[in-house]
Design a protein around this motif. Sequence first.
Motif, PDB file in Angstrom:
ATOM      1  N   GLN A  35       0.845  -1.190   0.000  1.00 21.23           N
ATOM      2  CA  GLN A  35       0.000   0.000   0.000  1.00 21.23           C
ATOM      3  C   GLN A  35       0.875   1.232   0.000  1.00 21.23           C
ATOM      4  N   LEU A  36       0.430   2.225  -0.710  1.00 21.31           N
ATOM      5  CA  LEU A  36       1.063   3.532  -0.683  1.00 21.31           C
ATOM      6  C   LEU A  36       0.318   4.370   0.345  1.00 21.31           C
ATOM      7  N   VAL A  37       1.056   4.982   1.253  1.00 22.37           N
ATOM      8  CA  VAL A  37       0.471   5.911   2.222  1.00 22.37           C
ATOM      9  C   VAL A  37       1.329   7.160   2.194  1.00 22.37           C
ATOM     10  N   LEU A  38       0.714   8.308   1.959  1.00 28.32           N
ATOM     11  CA  LEU A  38       1.472   9.550   2.020  1.00 28.32           C
ATOM     12  C   LEU A  38       0.597  10.677   2.522  1.00 28.32           C
ATOM     13  N   THR A  68      -4.168   6.960   0.871  1.00 22.04           N
ATOM     14  CA  THR A  68      -3.841   5.543   1.019  1.00 22.04           C
ATOM     15  C   THR A  68      -4.337   4.865  -0.257  1.00 22.04           C
ATOM     16  N   GLN A  69      -3.432   4.164  -0.951  1.00 19.75           N
ATOM     17  CA  GLN A  69      -3.782   3.559  -2.238  1.00 19.75           C
ATOM     18  C   GLN A  69      -3.222   2.142  -2.297  1.00 19.75           C
ATOM     19  N   ARG A 121      -8.070   5.967  -0.884  1.00 11.95           N
ATOM     20  CA  ARG A 121      -8.685   6.594   0.279  1.00 11.95           C
ATOM     21  C   ARG A 121      -8.079   7.987   0.425  1.00 11.95           C
ATOM     22  N   VAL A 122      -8.924   9.016   0.383  1.00 14.31           N
ATOM     23  CA  VAL A 122      -8.513  10.407   0.515  1.00 14.31           C
ATOM     24  C   VAL A 122      -9.116  10.929   1.812  1.00 14.31           C
ATOM     25  N   GLU A 123      -8.250  11.227   2.794  1.00 12.05           N
ATOM     26  CA  GLU A 123      -8.715  11.727   4.085  1.00 12.05           C
ATOM     27  C   GLU A 123      -8.217  13.150   4.286  1.00 12.05           C
ATOM     28  N   LEU A 124      -9.075  14.008   4.817  1.00 12.19           N
ATOM     29  CA  LEU A 124      -8.740  15.406   5.043  1.00 12.19           C
ATOM     30  C   LEU A 124      -8.865  15.739   6.529  1.00 12.19           C
ATOM     31  N   PHE A 125      -7.853  16.439   7.051  1.00  7.52           N
ATOM     32  CA  PHE A 125      -7.814  16.803   8.463  1.00  7.52           C
ATOM     33  C   PHE A 125      -7.466  18.276   8.600  1.00  7.52           C
ATOM     34  N   ASP A 126      -8.036  18.931   9.624  1.00  9.22           N
ATOM     35  CA  ASP A 126      -7.677  20.315   9.910  1.00  9.22           C
ATOM     36  C   ASP A 126      -6.272  20.381  10.483  1.00  9.22           C
ATOM     37  N   ARG A 127      -5.550  21.438  10.128  1.00  9.93           N
ATOM     38  CA  ARG A 127      -4.241  21.738  10.693  1.00  9.93           C
ATOM     39  C   ARG A 127      -4.237  23.226  11.032  1.00  9.93           C
ATOM     40  N   PRO A 128      -3.379  23.658  11.943  1.00  6.96           N
ATOM     41  CA  PRO A 128      -3.389  25.069  12.341  1.00  6.96           C
ATOM     42  C   PRO A 128      -3.275  26.048  11.166  1.00  6.96           C
ATOM     43  N   ASN A 129      -2.506  25.706  10.155  1.00  7.85           N
ATOM     44  CA  ASN A 129      -2.314  26.613   9.021  1.00  7.85           C
ATOM     45  C   ASN A 129      -2.964  26.107   7.737  1.00  7.85           C
TER      46      ASN A 129
END
Length: 148
Positions: free
Chosen positions: A5-8, A117-118, A102-110
Amino acid sequence: MDMGQLVLEHEFAVPRPALWAAFIEPEILAEWFGPEGWGVHLDTVTIDPRVGGVQEFVMHSLEDPTQTSPVKAKFTEVREHELLVGQDGPHEMTLSLVIELRVELFDRPNGSLLKITQGPLPAEVIEPARAGWESSFTKLEKVFADFM
């Protein structure tokens, strides 16, 4: 054949809704998707971001437009501004395997964090796929810089 799996992950200085739009708005996706040297014609893009909906488009080599790489995925999970999961395949490249993205989005301070994940992917394809995504992210950063 060894599979993996590719995870980046990549941080962008934009809010999650802007990052989400880059994956579901045909006009935006056509501007950035594909590694450097590849493009997507807007007229090949169909995106219906719901469970059972499709994401279809054709990447083409800018140097030799006869070289193409079609994407024909079906969404299996969708949570607006948070998660897109799609299955693409079967394909010849992977000996008839279905590849999940799999495309996941998360909040970050900036801004926000994108986690990709593929897989499953043949082991020898993982690093070229990583380089392709990272190259695509460079193009996406430019799209955000031009429009934000």
